[in-house]
Write an enzyme that holds these catalytic residues in place. Sequence first.
Site, PDB file in Angstrom:
ATOM      1  N   SER A 126       0.840  -1.206   0.000  1.00  0.00           N
ATOM      2  CA  SER A 126       0.000   0.000   0.000  1.00  0.00           C
ATOM      3  C   SER A 126       0.866   1.244   0.000  1.00  0.00           C
ATOM      4  O   SER A 126       1.980   1.239   0.548  1.00  0.00           O
ATOM      5  CB  SER A 126      -0.846  -0.033   1.272  1.00  0.00           C
ATOM      6  OG  SER A 126      -1.435   1.215   1.511  1.00  0.00           O
ATOM      7  N   TYR A 150      -1.404  -0.863  10.676  1.00  0.00           N
ATOM      8  CA  TYR A 150      -1.715  -1.495   9.387  1.00  0.00           C
ATOM      9  C   TYR A 150      -0.564  -1.296   8.402  1.00  0.00           C
ATOM     10  O   TYR A 150      -0.071  -2.244   7.788  1.00  0.00           O
ATOM     11  CB  TYR A 150      -3.032  -0.911   8.830  1.00  0.00           C
ATOM     12  CG  TYR A 150      -3.241  -1.225   7.370  1.00  0.00           C
ATOM     13  CD1 TYR A 150      -3.469  -2.527   6.946  1.00  0.00           C
ATOM     14  CD2 TYR A 150      -3.185  -0.212   6.409  1.00  0.00           C
ATOM     15  CE1 TYR A 150      -3.646  -2.817   5.595  1.00  0.00           C
ATOM     16  CE2 TYR A 150      -3.366  -0.484   5.061  1.00  0.00           C
ATOM     17  CZ  TYR A 150      -3.588  -1.797   4.662  1.00  0.00           C
ATOM     18  OH  TYR A 150      -3.754  -2.079   3.328  1.00  0.00           O
ATOM     19  N   LYS A 154       2.314  -3.945   6.497  1.00  0.00           N
ATOM     20  CA  LYS A 154       2.621  -4.017   5.051  1.00  0.00           C
ATOM     21  C   LYS A 154       4.132  -3.907   4.837  1.00  0.00           C
ATOM     22  O   LYS A 154       4.720  -4.646   4.042  1.00  0.00           O
ATOM     23  CB  LYS A 154       1.892  -2.900   4.296  1.00  0.00           C
ATOM     24  CG  LYS A 154       0.399  -3.101   4.230  1.00  0.00           C
ATOM     25  CD  LYS A 154       0.044  -4.247   3.277  1.00  0.00           C
ATOM     26  CE  LYS A 154      -1.312  -4.803   3.490  1.00  0.00           C
ATOM     27  NZ  LYS A 154      -1.605  -6.035   2.820  1.00  0.00           N
TER      28      LYS A 154
HETATM   29  P1  NAD Z   1     -10.848  -7.106   1.508  1.00  0.00           P
HETATM   30  O1  NAD Z   1     -11.010  -7.087   2.985  1.00  0.00           O
HETATM   31  O2  NAD Z   1     -12.054  -6.849   0.670  1.00  0.00           O
HETATM   32  O3  NAD Z   1     -10.232  -8.506   1.047  1.00  0.00           O
HETATM   33  C1  NAD Z   1      -9.336  -9.242   1.834  1.00  0.00           C
HETATM   34  C2  NAD Z   1      -9.847 -10.683   1.862  1.00  0.00           C
HETATM   35  O4  NAD Z   1      -8.913 -11.460   2.632  1.00  0.00           O
HETATM   36  C3  NAD Z   1     -11.200 -10.814   2.532  1.00  0.00           C
HETATM   37  O5  NAD Z   1     -12.062 -11.582   1.697  1.00  0.00           O
HETATM   38  C4  NAD Z   1     -10.914 -11.563   3.839  1.00  0.00           C
HETATM   39  O6  NAD Z   1     -11.989 -12.396   4.223  1.00  0.00           O
HETATM   40  C5  NAD Z   1      -9.644 -12.322   3.498  1.00  0.00           C
HETATM   41  N1  NAD Z   1      -8.752 -12.603   4.632  1.00  0.00           N
HETATM   42  C6  NAD Z   1      -8.310 -11.741   5.574  1.00  0.00           C
HETATM   43  N2  NAD Z   1      -7.489 -12.367   6.421  1.00  0.00           N
HETATM   44  C7  NAD Z   1      -7.392 -13.662   6.006  1.00  0.00           C
HETATM   45  C8  NAD Z   1      -6.697 -14.804   6.466  1.00  0.00           C
HETATM   46  N3  NAD Z   1      -5.959 -14.751   7.570  1.00  0.00           N
HETATM   47  N4  NAD Z   1      -6.820 -15.960   5.775  1.00  0.00           N
HETATM   48  C9  NAD Z   1      -7.601 -16.024   4.671  1.00  0.00           C
HETATM   49  N5  NAD Z   1      -8.293 -14.977   4.190  1.00  0.00           N
HETATM   50  C10 NAD Z   1      -8.198 -13.813   4.858  1.00  0.00           C
HETATM   51  O7  NAD Z   1      -9.681  -6.092   1.154  1.00  0.00           O
HETATM   52  P2  NAD Z   1      -9.203  -5.570  -0.265  1.00  0.00           P
HETATM   53  O8  NAD Z   1      -9.564  -4.141  -0.343  1.00  0.00           O
HETATM   54  O9  NAD Z   1      -9.602  -6.494  -1.312  1.00  0.00           O
HETATM   55  O10 NAD Z   1      -7.628  -5.636  -0.048  1.00  0.00           O
HETATM   56  C11 NAD Z   1      -6.846  -6.712  -0.510  1.00  0.00           C
HETATM   57  C12 NAD Z   1      -5.417  -6.494  -0.073  1.00  0.00           C
HETATM   58  O11 NAD Z   1      -4.951  -5.251  -0.597  1.00  0.00           O
HETATM   59  C13 NAD Z   1      -5.245  -6.405   1.446  1.00  0.00           C
HETATM   60  O12 NAD Z   1      -4.032  -7.054   1.784  1.00  0.00           O
HETATM   61  C14 NAD Z   1      -5.135  -4.919   1.689  1.00  0.00           C
HETATM   62  O13 NAD Z   1      -4.383  -4.634   2.838  1.00  0.00           O
HETATM   63  C15 NAD Z   1      -4.423  -4.443   0.430  1.00  0.00           C
HETATM   64  N6  NAD Z   1      -4.690  -3.033   0.118  1.00  0.00           N
HETATM   65  C16 NAD Z   1      -5.984  -2.614   0.007  1.00  0.00           C
HETATM   66  C17 NAD Z   1      -6.243  -1.275  -0.270  1.00  0.00           C
HETATM   67  C18 NAD Z   1      -7.668  -0.783  -0.371  1.00  0.00           C
HETATM   68  O14 NAD Z   1      -7.877   0.419  -0.301  1.00  0.00           O
HETATM   69  N7  NAD Z   1      -8.655  -1.626  -0.573  1.00  0.00           N
HETATM   70  C19 NAD Z   1      -5.187  -0.376  -0.432  1.00  0.00           C
HETATM   71  C20 NAD Z   1      -3.871  -0.846  -0.332  1.00  0.00           C
HETATM   72  C21 NAD Z   1      -3.646  -2.190  -0.053  1.00  0.00           C
HETATM   73  C1  UD1 Z   2      -7.144   5.190   3.820  1.00  0.00           C
HETATM   74  C2  UD1 Z   2      -6.156   4.677   4.821  1.00  0.00           C
HETATM   75  C3  UD1 Z   2      -5.009   4.001   4.082  1.00  0.00           C
HETATM   76  C4  UD1 Z   2      -5.564   2.892   3.170  1.00  0.00           C
HETATM   77  C5  UD1 Z   2      -6.584   3.524   2.224  1.00  0.00           C
HETATM   78  C6  UD1 Z   2      -7.237   2.536   1.317  1.00  0.00           C
HETATM   79  C7  UD1 Z   2      -6.313   6.193   6.750  1.00  0.00           C
HETATM   80  C8  UD1 Z   2      -5.651   7.281   7.521  1.00  0.00           C
HETATM   81  N1  UD1 Z   2      -5.675   5.776   5.642  1.00  0.00           N
HETATM   82  O1  UD1 Z   2      -6.495   6.102   2.958  1.00  0.00           O
HETATM   83  O2  UD1 Z   2      -4.104   3.447   4.989  1.00  0.00           O
HETATM   84  O3  UD1 Z   2      -4.523   2.300   2.422  1.00  0.00           O
HETATM   85  O4  UD1 Z   2      -7.616   4.143   3.009  1.00  0.00           O
HETATM   86  O5  UD1 Z   2      -8.061   1.667   2.038  1.00  0.00           O
HETATM   87  O6  UD1 Z   2      -7.366   5.698   7.114  1.00  0.00           O
HETATM   88  N2  UD1 Z   2     -12.565  11.579   3.609  1.00  0.00           N
HETATM   89  C9  UD1 Z   2     -13.576  12.450   4.010  1.00  0.00           C
HETATM   90  N3  UD1 Z   2     -14.712  11.909   4.549  1.00  0.00           N
HETATM   91  C10 UD1 Z   2     -14.896  10.557   4.702  1.00  0.00           C
HETATM   92  C11 UD1 Z   2     -13.856   9.680   4.291  1.00  0.00           C
HETATM   93  C12 UD1 Z   2     -12.698  10.232   3.758  1.00  0.00           C
HETATM   94  O7  UD1 Z   2     -13.453  13.660   3.878  1.00  0.00           O
HETATM   95  O8  UD1 Z   2     -15.958  10.137   5.221  1.00  0.00           O
HETATM   96  C13 UD1 Z   2     -11.351  12.141   2.971  1.00  0.00           C
HETATM   97  C14 UD1 Z   2     -10.062  11.835   3.691  1.00  0.00           C
HETATM   98  O9  UD1 Z   2      -9.759  12.836   4.640  1.00  0.00           O
HETATM   99  C15 UD1 Z   2      -9.066  11.810   2.512  1.00  0.00           C
HETATM  100  C16 UD1 Z   2      -9.898  11.286   1.333  1.00  0.00           C
HETATM  101  O10 UD1 Z   2     -11.245  11.532   1.688  1.00  0.00           O
HETATM  102  O11 UD1 Z   2      -8.645  13.114   2.200  1.00  0.00           O
HETATM  103  C17 UD1 Z   2      -9.699   9.805   1.069  1.00  0.00           C
HETATM  104  O12 UD1 Z   2      -9.933   9.084   2.261  1.00  0.00           O
HETATM  105  P1  UD1 Z   2     -10.006   7.477   2.293  1.00  0.00           P
HETATM  106  O13 UD1 Z   2     -10.909   7.007   1.230  1.00  0.00           O
HETATM  107  O14 UD1 Z   2     -10.299   7.060   3.698  1.00  0.00           O
HETATM  108  O15 UD1 Z   2      -8.539   7.030   1.881  1.00  0.00           O
HETATM  109  P2  UD1 Z   2      -7.113   7.430   2.520  1.00  0.00           P
HETATM  110  O16 UD1 Z   2      -7.261   8.271   3.709  1.00  0.00           O
HETATM  111  O17 UD1 Z   2      -6.275   7.947   1.425  1.00  0.00           O
END
Ligand code: NAD
Ligand code: UD1
Length: 338
Positions: A126, A150, A154
């Site tokens: 991330s 978190y 990572k």
């Molecule tokens: P998500 O929660 O929708 O998907 C993660 C999946 O992993 C879920 O289905 C959950 O049930 C499963 N899981 C969690 N722990 C597990 C375990 N111990 N064993 C087996 N399954 C398990 O999240 P996502 O948004 O799809 O994210 C996927 C990956 O990408 C994660 O590692 C997350 O940290 C990373 N990531 C997500 C974002 C984002 O904004 N969505 C941003 C940066 C990185």
């Molecule tokens: C957040 C997480 C980041 C994670 C990412 C994707 C935090 C501090 N960071 O990032 O670790 O990788 O999500 O899952 O939580 N905002 C509002 N109102 C809301 C929600 C968000 O104004 O109800 C604003 C936030 O201040 C930010 C932007 O929208 O400026 C995006 O927020 P968000 O979608 O939560 O993502 P990140 O903060 O970038």
Amino acid sequence: MTSTILVTGGLGYIGSHTAVELMERGFDVVILDNLSNSSESVLGGIEKITGKKPKTYIGDIRDREMLQTIFKTDHIDSVMHFAGLKAVGEGEEKPLLYLDNNVTGSITLFDAIMKAEVKRVIFSSSATVYGESDTFKYTEDMPLNPINVYGKTKLKVEEILRELKKTNPTLGIAILRYFNPVGAHPSGYIGENPKGTPNNLMPYIADVAMGIREKLFIFGDDYPTPDGTGLRDYIHVKDLALGHIAALNKLEAHTDLITVNLGTGKPFSVLDLTQVFEVVSGKKIPYEVVSRRKGDVAGCFADPTLAKELLRWEALSDINAMCKDIWRWQQNKINIIR
Ligand code: NAD
Ligand code: UD1
């Protein structure tokens, strides 16, 4: 011969979209998911899109026996490792849970991968691993300094993979640093389904547009950005999924360790996104500006140059498409998720 890919967390948001893209390109997909943040109904959505249900194990990446069974039975060539917990606030409250699930879980998985002589691993990292930058723009070589548990999990897994590479030079490794994944599959059959109140902006706006929540709370309008609200790099989840396939292709050609940003490189503010969503949905999004959220940065967007050069990949969807697809999913999901 067909390649078989183990997709951990394959019933989650990004994993399910990537499973679909893999299946549509003829890969055999095997999913392992413990349903901690997803449901088996996602398989129905995958089947509607691809015409097939991937083989799925409901289980945990920390379960050594289950991993042994999967690697013995399914002849896995590559692993895409999405499984993990991702709620920043929950990580602060339950650090041991996050360390155990994300770090111990990854170590257990990597141990099984090494024993089974899997050839390639692609890991979901991330942009949260970076420290702050005055320009808001991040290249892969910038200092790493995550400020929450978190983000630290990572970074730890990234470090473990770099150590693994030293002793296993033939293992191909891609560390992919995602910016802000949004949107849903254009079919409307799969998408993000956060449990409870959404923490992230896009699903919150979608709930307001549906009338599920009264108004959006904008966390601060006094940041040093053009309109004072936070700037982020929103990337369509389908583009993100395709970035994984580009990384897989790269590792098939060269057994490198690569670390790559996956973002568009184009920043949008909270107000920009709100306005686009209003146009796309035809709904008013009432909002109230409240104080800044702890831990938020003013701006964060990718320098996507390396992804273009190394993976020959770039994000294609614009912000309109992202909003349109999440809006379609938001209206459909009530009928899809039981
Ligand atoms: P998500 O929660 O929708 O998907 C993660 C999946 O992993 C879920 O289905 C959950 O049930 C499963 N899981 C969690 N722990 C597990 C375990 N111990 N064993 C087996 N399954 C398990 O999240 P996502 O948004 O799809 O994210 C996927 C990956 O990408 C994660 O590692 C997350 O940290 C990373 N990531 C997500 C974002 C984002 O904004 N969505 C941003 C940066 C990185
Ligand atoms: C957040 C997480 C980041 C994670 C990412 C994707 C935090 C501090 N960071 O990032 O670790 O990788 O999500 O899952 O939580 N905002 C509002 N109102 C809301 C929600 C968000 O104004 O109800 C604003 C936030 O201040 C930010 C932007 O929208 O400026 C995006 O927020 P968000 O979608 O939560 O993502 P990140 O903060 O970038």
